[in-house]
Design a protein around this motif. Structure first.
Motif, PDB file in Angstrom:
ATOM      1  N   UNK A 209       9.593  44.464 -23.399  1.00 28.94           N
ATOM      2  CA  UNK A 209       8.380  45.047 -22.848  1.00 28.94           C
ATOM      3  C   UNK A 209       8.573  45.278 -21.357  1.00 28.94           C
ATOM      4  N   UNK A 210       8.529  46.543 -20.916  1.00 27.13           N
ATOM      5  CA  UNK A 210       8.756  46.848 -19.498  1.00 27.13           C
ATOM      6  C   UNK A 210       7.725  46.199 -18.593  1.00 27.13           C
TER       7      UNK A 210
ATOM      8  N   UNK B  52       7.697  39.461 -14.703  1.00 25.86           N
ATOM      9  CA  UNK B  52       8.640  38.353 -14.483  1.00 25.86           C
ATOM     10  C   UNK B  52       9.498  38.614 -13.249  1.00 25.86           C
ATOM     11  N   UNK B  53      10.006  39.836 -13.109  1.00 21.33           N
ATOM     12  CA  UNK B  53      10.822  40.178 -11.942  1.00 21.33           C
ATOM     13  C   UNK B  53      10.012  40.043 -10.656  1.00 21.33           C
TER      14      UNK B  53
END
Length: 113
Positions: free
Chosen positions: A2-3, A9-10
């Motif tokens: 999921x982008x 998260x990033x």
């Protein structure tokens, strides 16, 4: 993958690294909470989704929020917390009723108390 999830998260990792590298930048001592919600559906469907997440993270349903028709679970990492919450139909109806008065009440600011 999921982008949106990967981007979240990033971003969290980048922010943590940035704050670690810049100790002179103030941060809050208040807890940080990341909240996620199941898609709106029937109360039973949403409770099932919360139960699945609770099983994945090894937690129980939080009984303190049940009287408010919030069916939730969560896990803490020090002052950082993840919560997965189903806002059940009764709570959504109460909120809609309360919100229906928005803009209807005008405060008289011409008189002193």
């Amino acid at each position: 993958m999921n982008n949106d999830r990967d981007a979240l998260i990033a971003g969290l990792i980048s922010m943590a690294g940035f704050l670690k590298a810049h100790p002179q930048i103030p941060t809050s001592i208040a807890p940080v909470t990341l909240r996620a919600f199941p898609d709106n559906g029937s109360d039973d469907d949403m409770r099932t989704e919360v139960d699945k997440v609770a099983a994945l993270i090894g937690t129980e349903i939080d009984p303190h929020h049940l009287p408010h028709d919030h069916y939730m679970t969560g896990i803490g990492f020090g002052p950082v917390r993840y919560e997965f919450i189903a806002i059940l139909a009764a709570a959504r109806a109460r909120h809609a009723a309360d919100d229906s008065y928005r803009g209807c009440i005008q405060i008289d600011t011409t008189q002193e108390p």
